[in-house]
Design a protein around this motif. Structure first.
Motif, PDB file in Angstrom:
ATOM      1  N   LEU A  97      22.822 -18.546  21.587  1.00  0.00           N
ATOM      2  CA  LEU A  97      23.023 -19.025  19.570  1.00  0.00           C
ATOM      3  C   LEU A  97      21.648 -18.842  19.354  1.00  0.00           C
ATOM      4  O   LEU A  97      21.148 -17.912  18.215  1.00  0.00           O
ATOM      5  N   HIS A  98      20.849 -19.730  19.978  1.00  0.00           N
ATOM      6  CA  HIS A  98      19.679 -19.939  19.744  1.00  0.00           C
ATOM      7  C   HIS A  98      18.784 -18.702  19.829  1.00  0.00           C
ATOM      8  O   HIS A  98      18.006 -18.335  18.746  1.00  0.00           O
ATOM      9  N   HIS A  99      18.825 -18.192  20.756  1.00  0.00           N
ATOM     10  CA  HIS A  99      18.071 -16.808  21.038  1.00  0.00           C
ATOM     11  C   HIS A  99      18.410 -16.084  20.164  1.00  0.00           C
ATOM     12  O   HIS A  99      18.103 -14.851  19.531  1.00  0.00           O
ATOM     13  N   LEU A 131      17.933 -15.681   2.936  1.00  0.00           N
ATOM     14  CA  LEU A 131      17.569 -16.140   3.914  1.00  0.00           C
ATOM     15  C   LEU A 131      16.439 -16.360   4.378  1.00  0.00           C
ATOM     16  O   LEU A 131      16.806 -17.436   5.680  1.00  0.00           O
ATOM     17  N   THR A 132      15.573 -16.535   4.230  1.00  0.00           N
ATOM     18  CA  THR A 132      13.891 -17.315   4.229  1.00  0.00           C
ATOM     19  C   THR A 132      14.566 -18.477   4.944  1.00  0.00           C
ATOM     20  O   THR A 132      13.964 -19.427   5.667  1.00  0.00           O
ATOM     21  N   GLY A 133      14.549 -19.587   3.190  1.00  0.00           N
ATOM     22  CA  GLY A 133      14.918 -20.594   3.416  1.00  0.00           C
ATOM     23  C   GLY A 133      16.144 -21.368   4.663  1.00  0.00           C
ATOM     24  O   GLY A 133      16.084 -22.301   5.091  1.00  0.00           O
ATOM     25  N   LEU A 136      14.423 -20.912   8.099  1.00  0.00           N
ATOM     26  CA  LEU A 136      13.123 -22.576   7.955  1.00  0.00           C
ATOM     27  C   LEU A 136      14.201 -23.731   8.110  1.00  0.00           C
ATOM     28  O   LEU A 136      13.896 -24.445   8.496  1.00  0.00           O
ATOM     29  N   LEU A 137      15.538 -23.630   7.699  1.00  0.00           N
ATOM     30  CA  LEU A 137      16.277 -25.163   7.663  1.00  0.00           C
ATOM     31  C   LEU A 137      16.711 -25.074   8.970  1.00  0.00           C
ATOM     32  O   LEU A 137      16.796 -26.688   9.743  1.00  0.00           O
ATOM     33  N   TYR A 138      16.644 -24.094   9.253  1.00  0.00           N
ATOM     34  CA  TYR A 138      17.343 -23.838  10.955  1.00  0.00           C
ATOM     35  C   TYR A 138      16.499 -24.590  11.824  1.00  0.00           C
ATOM     36  O   TYR A 138      16.426 -25.451  12.631  1.00  0.00           O
ATOM     37  N   PHE A 139      14.752 -23.667  11.675  1.00  0.00           N
ATOM     38  CA  PHE A 139      13.905 -24.131  12.687  1.00  0.00           C
ATOM     39  C   PHE A 139      13.553 -25.316  12.764  1.00  0.00           C
ATOM     40  O   PHE A 139      12.968 -26.148  13.203  1.00  0.00           O
ATOM     41  N   MET A 199       7.398 -20.514  14.022  1.00  0.00           N
ATOM     42  CA  MET A 199       8.422 -19.727  13.740  1.00  0.00           C
ATOM     43  C   MET A 199       8.797 -20.308  12.090  1.00  0.00           C
ATOM     44  O   MET A 199       8.575 -19.343  11.450  1.00  0.00           O
ATOM     45  N   PHE A 200       8.597 -21.525  12.273  1.00  0.00           N
ATOM     46  CA  PHE A 200       8.944 -22.057  11.048  1.00  0.00           C
ATOM     47  C   PHE A 200       7.307 -21.805  10.095  1.00  0.00           C
ATOM     48  O   PHE A 200       7.180 -21.451   9.458  1.00  0.00           O
ATOM     49  N   ALA A 201       6.318 -21.889  11.261  1.00  0.00           N
ATOM     50  CA  ALA A 201       5.024 -21.850  10.071  1.00  0.00           C
ATOM     51  C   ALA A 201       4.801 -20.523   9.621  1.00  0.00           C
ATOM     52  O   ALA A 201       4.438 -19.748   8.654  1.00  0.00           O
ATOM     53  N   MET A 202       5.430 -19.258  10.489  1.00  0.00           N
ATOM     54  CA  MET A 202       5.182 -17.705  10.046  1.00  0.00           C
ATOM     55  C   MET A 202       6.348 -17.375   9.262  1.00  0.00           C
ATOM     56  O   MET A 202       6.096 -16.601   8.253  1.00  0.00           O
ATOM     57  N   LEU A 203       7.556 -18.290   8.450  1.00  0.00           N
ATOM     58  CA  LEU A 203       8.480 -18.103   8.225  1.00  0.00           C
ATOM     59  C   LEU A 203       8.103 -18.234   6.771  1.00  0.00           C
ATOM     60  O   LEU A 203       8.593 -18.073   5.001  1.00  0.00           O
TER      61      LEU A 203
END
Length: 206
Positions: A97-99, A131-133, A136-139, A199-203
């Motif tokens: 699920l993470h993948h 979607l971005t938010g 971001l919350l997930y990562f 991934m967080f930084a890129m988002l």
């Protein structure tokens, strides 16, 4: 991505190093380890390509569309591995699920970059805030959870001398002392933590 050159090159180095270590993990004798490592290697190198500074190279938009297709296929493969047919158990399903979430994030960023002027995101009008938010919350949660799990797990294994290695994660019985560099669970967790931070930084640039 649109970010300061020094920060962008740090992201490139971090993601490429994580991808390279995941390639090393693909030599593992544990089947589940190899499968997870393959997906994570693809993610690491894909993120490294996305993080290359816009001033250095401007890829054609078709490349980002190809990336979107590749990661959409990776996401579908993750979906196929979840549940009774995968028979991986709760921990294995959580990895899949993470993948899947990671693949969704990569497809999203690829589409945004293909639609952005110059083929790079971060110009103030790209991305969907909701979607971005959510991503971001997930990562952010994933990074915090992974960070808290990494230190106790490492300390416990070092304190006892012999742990369960990937036997703990995948149900086998391999001892930590017998594991090579590609099979060390704490290194794999550190690799995932690094990619989660990247991934967080890129988002954030969307």
């Amino acid at each position: 991505m649109h970010a300061p050159a020094s920060a962008a090159w740090l992201l490139v180095a971090l993601c490429a190093a994580s991808g390279a270590y995941c390639l090393l993990r693909m030599r593992s004798a544990v089947e589940e380890q190899r499968r997870a490592a393959g997906a994570e290697a693809l993610m690491g190198f894909g993120m490294a390509a996305m993080a290359v500074p816009a001033a250095f190279v401007t890829p054609p938009r078709a490349m980002w569309l190809v990336c979107a297709v590749v990661f959409a296929a990776a996401g579908l493969r993750s979906v196929a591995g979840v549940g009774p047919r995968g028979a991986r158990g709760p921990r294995g399903d959580a990895h899949q699920l993470h993948h899947l979430v990671g693949a969704v994030a990569m497809v999203y960023m690829s589409v945004v970059m293909a639609a952005s002027p110059g083929g790079h995101a971060g110009h103030g009008t790209s991305g969907t805030p909701l979607l971005t938010g959510a991503l971001l919350l997930y990562f952010a949660a994933y990074v915090l959870r992974s960070g808290t799990r990494l230190i106790p797990a490492t300390a416990t294994r070092l304190g006892h001398g012999q742990g369960q290695g990937y036997g703990h994660e995948y149900g086998g019985g391999t001892g930590t002392a017998a594991l090579g560099w590609g099979d060390r669970p704490e290194l794999a967790r550190a690799c995932r933590l690094s990619m989660g931070i990247a991934m967080f930084a890129m988002l954030l640039t969307l």
